[in-house]
Design a protein around this motif. Structure first.
Motif, PDB file in Angstrom:
ATOM      1  N   GLN A  76      -3.173  17.861  40.518  1.00  0.00           N
ATOM      2  CA  GLN A  76      -3.028  17.220  39.210  1.00  0.00           C
ATOM      3  C   GLN A  76      -1.729  17.631  38.534  1.00  0.00           C
ATOM      4  N   LEU A  77      -1.352  18.895  38.673  1.00  0.00           N
ATOM      5  CA  LEU A  77      -0.071  19.342  38.116  1.00  0.00           C
ATOM      6  C   LEU A  77       1.092  18.587  38.755  1.00  0.00           C
ATOM      7  N   VAL A  78       1.027  18.419  40.064  1.00  0.00           N
ATOM      8  CA  VAL A  78       2.070  17.664  40.764  1.00  0.00           C
ATOM      9  C   VAL A  78       2.065  16.206  40.309  1.00  0.00           C
ATOM     10  N   ASN A  79       0.864  15.629  40.150  1.00  0.00           N
ATOM     11  CA  ASN A  79       0.775  14.232  39.722  1.00  0.00           C
ATOM     12  C   ASN A  79       1.372  14.021  38.335  1.00  0.00           C
ATOM     13  N   PHE A  80       1.119  14.962  37.416  1.00  0.00           N
ATOM     14  CA  PHE A  80       1.724  14.853  36.092  1.00  0.00           C
ATOM     15  C   PHE A  80       3.240  15.014  36.180  1.00  0.00           C
ATOM     16  N   ARG A  81       3.677  15.985  36.947  1.00  0.00           N
ATOM     17  CA  ARG A  81       5.120  16.224  37.069  1.00  0.00           C
ATOM     18  C   ARG A  81       5.839  15.031  37.686  1.00  0.00           C
ATOM     19  N   ASP A  82       5.200  14.406  38.689  1.00  0.00           N
ATOM     20  CA  ASP A  82       5.857  13.336  39.436  1.00  0.00           C
ATOM     21  C   ASP A  82       5.523  11.943  38.926  1.00  0.00           C
ATOM     22  N   THR A  86      -0.024  10.014  33.689  1.00  0.00           N
ATOM     23  CA  THR A  86       0.891   9.872  32.561  1.00  0.00           C
ATOM     24  C   THR A  86       0.322  10.491  31.297  1.00  0.00           C
ATOM     25  N   TYR A  87       0.972  11.554  30.862  1.00  0.00           N
ATOM     26  CA  TYR A  87       0.719  12.167  29.561  1.00  0.00           C
ATOM     27  C   TYR A  87       1.999  12.918  29.209  1.00  0.00           C
ATOM     28  N   PRO A  88       2.766  12.422  28.236  1.00  0.00           N
ATOM     29  CA  PRO A  88       4.118  12.948  27.979  1.00  0.00           C
ATOM     30  C   PRO A  88       4.181  14.452  27.788  1.00  0.00           C
ATOM     31  N   VAL A  89       3.202  15.047  27.123  1.00  0.00           N
ATOM     32  CA  VAL A  89       3.236  16.492  26.887  1.00  0.00           C
ATOM     33  C   VAL A  89       3.176  17.251  28.208  1.00  0.00           C
ATOM     34  N   MET A  90       2.274  16.844  29.090  1.00  0.00           N
ATOM     35  CA  MET A  90       2.163  17.508  30.393  1.00  0.00           C
ATOM     36  C   MET A  90       3.409  17.292  31.228  1.00  0.00           C
ATOM     37  N   TRP A 181      -8.718   5.052  36.085  1.00  0.00           N
ATOM     38  CA  TRP A 181      -8.689   4.535  37.454  1.00  0.00           C
ATOM     39  C   TRP A 181      -9.007   3.037  37.471  1.00  0.00           C
ATOM     40  N   LYS A 182      -9.925   2.639  36.613  1.00  0.00           N
ATOM     41  CA  LYS A 182     -10.354   1.241  36.586  1.00  0.00           C
ATOM     42  C   LYS A 182      -9.198   0.311  36.224  1.00  0.00           C
ATOM     43  N   ILE A 183      -8.361   0.724  35.261  1.00  0.00           N
ATOM     44  CA  ILE A 183      -7.259  -0.139  34.824  1.00  0.00           C
ATOM     45  C   ILE A 183      -5.940   0.185  35.522  1.00  0.00           C
ATOM     46  N   GLY A 184      -5.975   1.194  36.411  1.00  0.00           N
ATOM     47  CA  GLY A 184      -4.797   1.467  37.223  1.00  0.00           C
ATOM     48  C   GLY A 184      -3.756   2.372  36.606  1.00  0.00           C
ATOM     49  N   THR A 185      -4.140   3.175  35.592  1.00  0.00           N
ATOM     50  CA  THR A 185      -3.170   4.099  35.000  1.00  0.00           C
ATOM     51  C   THR A 185      -3.306   5.513  35.538  1.00  0.00           C
ATOM     52  N   ARG A 186      -4.318   5.763  36.356  1.00  0.00           N
ATOM     53  CA  ARG A 186      -4.441   7.047  37.046  1.00  0.00           C
ATOM     54  C   ARG A 186      -4.457   6.784  38.535  1.00  0.00           C
TER      55      ARG A 186
END
Length: 241
Positions: A76-82, A86-90, A181-186
């Motif tokens: 999850q850390l890699v997913n936020f970084r890359d 999407t969460y601007p603070v992370m 996940w349902k709307i495709g943002t994760r």
């Protein structure tokens, strides 16, 4: 008659001199107060949102990260970084962090085991809760939805190295992530099994499953299952044996 200005000037000079001495003394003390370079000190930025030891709160916005499998937290850390999540603070916090440091952070929180808060009632009716229980334990073969326990473990506390637990989380958080996940943002590593499963779930299914999960008490031993012992019901990133 004497002029008042010089006397006021002398008074101001004395005040500034006194303030300067106090500042110098404070700076000297501050230099002696060295902040310890430990992982506990460095992750304090994380605990501002995720709570002491990563235990989180009951507001449903910031999840509990304590005790989750280290591989899951690292992913999850890699997913936020890359940019996969999407969460601007992370993203801003993790932008320049190397993989090794992210693994260290993930392992730290995985090793924390603070107590869980009691579950909050979902206000759902018995029929919805029963539908949720069936989805979690049996799935829905007609819709091609596998049981949650098939991946997340019989106790629903997760499976090492990278599958998270599903109980001990507020319903609002569960709804938010499944909805993403349902709307495709994760997204997760391909093949993204959660995205595939969620697309087969109706709004009523999602509501029922999250209602039932959020009302469950966490067992005394909330550790993740050590390893996958059975084949996953579908291909899921790099997790399938």
């Amino acid at each position: 008659m004497s002029k008042p200005f010089p006397h006021r000037l002398v008074h101001l000079v004395r005040l500034f001199a006194t303030a300067g001495l106090a500042f110098s003394t404070h700076a000297a003390v501050a230099q002696q107060a060295v902040v310890p370079d430990t992982i506990t000190q460095r992750v304090m930025a994380c605990t501002v949102c995720h709570g002491k030891e990563g235990r989180a709160g009951s507001d449903g916005y910031y999840p509990r990260i304590a005790g989750k499998p280290a591989g899951y937290l690292y992913n999850q850390l890699v997913n936020f970084r890359d940019g996969k999540r999407t969460y601007p603070v992370m993203t801003a916090m993790l932008d320049n962090m190397p993989d090794a440091y992210l693994r260290e952070i993930a392992q730290y929180f995985s090793d924390q085991h603070p107590p869980y808060p009691p579950p909050q009632p979902s206000q759902s009716n018995p029929a919805e809760l029963e539908r949720g229980r069936i989805l979690v334990h049996e799935g829905d073969k007609a819709k091609g939805i596998p049981a949650c326990i098939a991946c997340h473990g019989a106790k629903l506390t997760g499976t090492a190295p990278a599958i998270p637990g599903l109980i001990g989380l507020p319903r609002d958080y569960l709804l938010g992530q499944i909805g993403a996940w349902k709307i495709g943002t994760r997204h997760a590593a391909q093949p993204d099994c959660m995205a595939h499963i969620v697309q087969k779930m109706s709004t009523a299914d999602i509501s029922a499953a999250t209602a039932w999960l959020s009302e469950q008490h966490v067992p005394a031993d909330a550790s993740p299952t050590p390893t996958l012992t059975v084949k996953l019901p579908l291909e899921c990133g790099k997790l399938s044996p």
